[in-house]
Design a protein around this motif. Sequence first.
Motif, PDB file in Angstrom:
ATOM      1  N   LYS A  56      -2.762   0.726  -4.363  1.00  0.00           N
ATOM      2  CA  LYS A  56      -1.626  -0.587  -4.495  1.00  0.00           C
ATOM      3  C   LYS A  56      -1.014  -0.542  -5.200  1.00  0.00           C
ATOM      4  O   LYS A  56      -1.588  -0.378  -6.489  1.00  0.00           O
ATOM      5  CB  LYS A  56      -3.426  -1.829  -4.246  1.00  0.00           C
ATOM      6  N   ASP A 105      -6.115   2.013  -7.269  1.00  0.00           N
ATOM      7  CA  ASP A 105      -6.907   3.066  -6.185  1.00  0.00           C
ATOM      8  C   ASP A 105      -7.114   1.495  -5.201  1.00  0.00           C
ATOM      9  O   ASP A 105      -7.851   0.166  -5.297  1.00  0.00           O
ATOM     10  CB  ASP A 105      -8.069   3.468  -6.573  1.00  0.00           C
ATOM     11  N   TRP A 106      -6.902   1.887  -3.870  1.00  0.00           N
ATOM     12  CA  TRP A 106      -7.162   1.021  -2.861  1.00  0.00           C
ATOM     13  C   TRP A 106      -8.291  -0.254  -2.529  1.00  0.00           C
ATOM     14  O   TRP A 106      -8.396  -1.107  -3.137  1.00  0.00           O
ATOM     15  CB  TRP A 106      -6.017   1.095  -1.822  1.00  0.00           C
ATOM     16  N   ASP A 107      -9.622   1.049  -2.897  1.00  0.00           N
ATOM     17  CA  ASP A 107     -10.737   0.782  -2.763  1.00  0.00           C
ATOM     18  C   ASP A 107     -11.686  -0.017  -3.923  1.00  0.00           C
ATOM     19  O   ASP A 107     -12.120  -0.778  -4.036  1.00  0.00           O
ATOM     20  CB  ASP A 107     -11.432   1.343  -2.678  1.00  0.00           C
ATOM     21  N   THR A 108     -11.613   0.886  -5.796  1.00  0.00           N
ATOM     22  CA  THR A 108     -11.769   0.817  -6.433  1.00  0.00           C
ATOM     23  C   THR A 108     -11.069   0.350  -8.006  1.00  0.00           C
ATOM     24  O   THR A 108     -12.198  -0.619  -8.621  1.00  0.00           O
ATOM     25  CB  THR A 108     -12.200   2.595  -7.027  1.00  0.00           C
ATOM     26  N   THR A 144      -4.648  10.029  -1.870  1.00  0.00           N
ATOM     27  CA  THR A 144      -5.268   8.761  -2.200  1.00  0.00           C
ATOM     28  C   THR A 144      -4.505   7.081  -1.495  1.00  0.00           C
ATOM     29  O   THR A 144      -2.842   7.561  -1.613  1.00  0.00           O
ATOM     30  CB  THR A 144      -4.885   8.794  -3.673  1.00  0.00           C
ATOM     31  N   LYS A 145      -4.646   6.500  -1.287  1.00  0.00           N
ATOM     32  CA  LYS A 145      -4.371   4.889  -0.260  1.00  0.00           C
ATOM     33  C   LYS A 145      -4.631   4.289  -2.288  1.00  0.00           C
ATOM     34  O   LYS A 145      -5.321   4.132  -2.467  1.00  0.00           O
ATOM     35  CB  LYS A 145      -5.183   4.356   0.431  1.00  0.00           C
ATOM     36  N   SER A 203       0.586  -1.179   0.174  1.00  0.00           N
ATOM     37  CA  SER A 203       0.065   0.205   0.204  1.00  0.00           C
ATOM     38  C   SER A 203       0.769   1.555   0.169  1.00  0.00           C
ATOM     39  O   SER A 203       1.848   1.155   0.574  1.00  0.00           O
ATOM     40  CB  SER A 203      -0.620  -0.210   0.951  1.00  0.00           C
TER      41      SER A 203
END
Length: 178
Positions: free
Chosen positions: A128, A149-152, A125-126, A61
Amino acid sequence: MQGMIPFTADDVQRSLGILYNVGFATSVHRAPVAVAMDPLPPLNARGGRTVPTEGWKAVYSVLVGEDMCNHMRNLHGGAAATLVDTVTSATLALLATESFWGYPMISGVTVSLDMTYYNAAPLGTKMKLTCTVEHVGGSLANMRGELTDWDTGKPYASGTHVKTWRDMRPKSKTKSKM
């Protein structure tokens, strides 16, 4: 990240420890956090590790910090390239053995790094960073790094990285008498 395992403290030191000694962009090199990796492939008959056909992966991350941004407060392309370059190298170091991609030339030297940029990654922004070692041979390694993007999963940038390595350990000298 199905099938992956958490990094151990030793794994983190062997990979990210390399980045902590890089003499430039220290904040960029301290940004990745090791999350998970595929189990290490077993040693082969030549003393190296055979990468599976689908590649060998590690996930990190990365939080986009202010010092990684351009004047529009988005991840700078140079910072993205630096992350892909050095973190794929750090990932490759996890596969090194005493006689294969190891010291003193651990993880080799870059032959080429090719980046593609898709979307802006704003400050905060987090991300990956998925590093895939696609192939490791006796002297060349092919890797890929993907920043999403870590979430999307929205893609920000990706890069392919080719490295070369040679065994630089001193050869033992034996003289034969005739």
